[in-house]
Motif scaffolding. Structure first.
Motif, short mmCIF file in Angstrom:
data_model
loop_
_atom_site.label_atom_id
_atom_site.label_comp_id
_atom_site.label_asym_id
_atom_site.label_seq_id
_atom_site.Cartn_x
_atom_site.Cartn_y
_atom_site.Cartn_z
N ARG A 174 0.84 -1.21 0.00
CA ARG A 174 0.00 0.00 0.00
C ARG A 174 0.87 1.26 0.00
O ARG A 174 0.58 2.22 -0.72
CB ARG A 174 -0.89 -0.02 1.23
CG ARG A 174 -1.86 1.14 1.28
CD ARG A 174 -2.75 1.00 2.49
NE ARG A 174 -3.68 2.12 2.54
CZ ARG A 174 -4.57 2.28 3.50
NH1 ARG A 174 -4.65 1.37 4.49
NH2 ARG A 174 -5.38 3.32 3.49
N ASP A 175 1.95 1.25 0.76
CA ASP A 175 2.83 2.44 0.78
C ASP A 175 3.52 2.66 -0.55
O ASP A 175 3.72 3.79 -1.00
CB ASP A 175 3.90 2.25 1.88
CG ASP A 175 3.27 2.29 3.28
OD1 ASP A 175 2.15 2.87 3.39
OD2 ASP A 175 3.91 1.78 4.20
N GLN A 176 3.88 1.51 -1.20
CA GLN A 176 4.55 1.63 -2.52
C GLN A 176 3.60 2.23 -3.55
O GLN A 176 3.97 3.07 -4.38
CB GLN A 176 5.04 0.26 -2.96
CG GLN A 176 6.24 -0.23 -2.17
CD GLN A 176 6.65 -1.64 -2.53
OE1 GLN A 176 5.79 -2.46 -2.97
NE2 GLN A 176 7.92 -1.97 -2.36
N ARG A 177 2.32 1.74 -3.51
CA ARG A 177 1.35 2.29 -4.47
C ARG A 177 1.13 3.79 -4.24
O ARG A 177 1.03 4.56 -5.18
CB ARG A 177 0.03 1.51 -4.34
CG ARG A 177 0.09 0.12 -4.94
CD ARG A 177 -1.31 -0.45 -5.15
NE ARG A 177 -2.04 -0.56 -3.88
CZ ARG A 177 -2.01 -1.63 -3.10
NH1 ARG A 177 -1.27 -2.71 -3.43
NH2 ARG A 177 -2.72 -1.68 -1.98
N THR A 178 1.08 4.17 -3.01
CA THR A 178 0.91 5.60 -2.70
C THR A 178 2.08 6.42 -3.23
O THR A 178 1.91 7.52 -3.81
CB THR A 178 0.79 5.79 -1.18
OG1 THR A 178 -0.33 5.02 -0.69
CG2 THR A 178 0.58 7.26 -0.84
N GLY A 179 3.29 5.87 -3.07
CA GLY A 179 4.49 6.58 -3.56
C GLY A 179 4.47 6.76 -5.08
O GLY A 179 4.88 7.79 -5.63
N LEU A 228 4.46 10.20 -7.21
CA LEU A 228 5.49 10.47 -8.23
C LEU A 228 4.85 10.91 -9.54
O LEU A 228 5.29 11.86 -10.18
CB LEU A 228 6.35 9.22 -8.43
CG LEU A 228 7.45 9.34 -9.47
CD1 LEU A 228 8.44 10.45 -9.08
CD2 LEU A 228 8.18 8.01 -9.63
N PHE A 229 3.78 10.16 -9.96
CA PHE A 229 3.08 10.54 -11.20
C PHE A 229 2.49 11.96 -11.08
O PHE A 229 2.52 12.75 -12.03
CB PHE A 229 1.97 9.54 -11.52
CG PHE A 229 2.44 8.35 -12.28
CD1 PHE A 229 2.93 8.49 -13.58
CD2 PHE A 229 2.39 7.06 -11.73
CE1 PHE A 229 3.36 7.37 -14.28
CE2 PHE A 229 2.83 5.96 -12.44
CZ PHE A 229 3.32 6.11 -13.73
#
Length: 294
Positions: free
Chosen positions: A14-19, A23-24
């Motif tokens: 979940r944290d990676q998807r938020t990052g 970024l996008f």
């Protein structure tokens, strides 16, 4: 086995998807800023620079005004340039005064070159206004008048003896018969005769505007003052200022000088007394005297 391995790499917490989403978002914002933001350098304008820019603006406005207000120029005879006309043409006061002084001598310029010699205008100004100079026809076709004059005189000499006509009895039709005298010049000659009350000398034809020396010579072949006309003479010792100033050869200032001289020195006895007055046209005294009584 290989597919399962690849699938493991695509799994994000979940944290990676938020990052990734953040970024996008940053990338999109930066692209929008790049396309729409103005990155030009903001220069600080000093008060001196502001004055200079304002002055440049005024100069450009003045140029546009001059170009808009510049009057359309029409052909004109440079002999009759007035102070105002000369100013509008770009002539200096000294150049205008030279032309007026030249004209006061009853002389005329007959070419652009002669105009420059008299006024001393610059080449650049002459090139600008000379295309609009318009001189009388006899000036532009002087050769034609001269050549035809000799042919005509020779023909008359061979055929018959010329009988002079009194210039004061000449009609418009008589004058037009002379080479170089057309409708306009014949009317000017007759008008001048009426102003004077009659010619007393053929020299007075030089005072008619537009008569060239060649044409005057032609007129002398066929006309002359055979007898003095009945003149309404002016008594210079009794005439009023108004009566004197109405005489063709007396301008108002000269008439005033005559009255002043008369009141201080007594009556005039002859033309020699009048010659003593400052500004009197001495060169014309011989025939002016015939219009006066003492």
């Amino acid at each position: 086995m290989a597919f399962n391995k690849i699938k493991e790499y695509t799994k994000f917490s979940r944290d990676q998807r938020t990052g990734i989403f953040v970024l996008f978002g940053i990338v999109i914002v930066l692209q929008l800023v790049w396309f729409f933001a103005d990155f030009s350098k903001i220069e600080k304008i000093t008060p001196e620079a502001q004055k200079w820019l304002a002055l440049q603006s005024e100069v450009e406005d003045a140029k546009r005004t001059v170009q808009t207000d510049m009057p359309k120029m029409y052909p004109f005879n440079p002999n009759f340039i007035t102070d105002y006309k000369g100013y509008k043409l770009g002539m200096s006061v000294q150049e205008i005064d030279r032309l007026l002084a030249f004209r006061e001598k009853n002389k005329y310029v007959n070419s652009a070159k002669e105009f420059q010699e008299v006024t001393k205008v610059s080449d650049s100004l002459l090139n600008l206004i000379a295309p609009f100079f318009k001189f009388p026809d006899w000036v532009n076709h002087k050769k034609d008048f001269v050549e035809h004059k000799y042919v005509q005189n020779l023909a008359y000499a061979k055929k018959e003896k010329i009988v002079l006509i009194d210039i004061n009895q000449a009609t418009k039709e008589d004058l037009i018969m002379v080479n170089g005298v057309g409708e306009t010049l014949s009317v000017r000659i007759l008008t001048q005769k009426e102003k004077l009350g009659g010619f007393v000398s053929m020299e007075q034809l030089k005072e008619v505007w537009g008569l060239s020396p060649e044409v005057i010579q032609n007129l002398n072949v066929y006309f002359g003052v055979l007898k003095l006309p009945n003149l309404n003479k002016i008594n210079v010792n009794n005439a009023s200022l108004k009566e004197l100033s109405q005489f063709f050869y007396f301008k108002y200032d000269l008439a005033r000088q005559i009255v002043k001289f008369r009141s201080m020195n007594g009556d005039f006895k002859n033309i020699e007394d009048l010659i003593k007055i400052n500004g009197f046209p001495v060169e014309k005294a011989n025939f002016i005297a015939l219009y006066l009584s003492f």
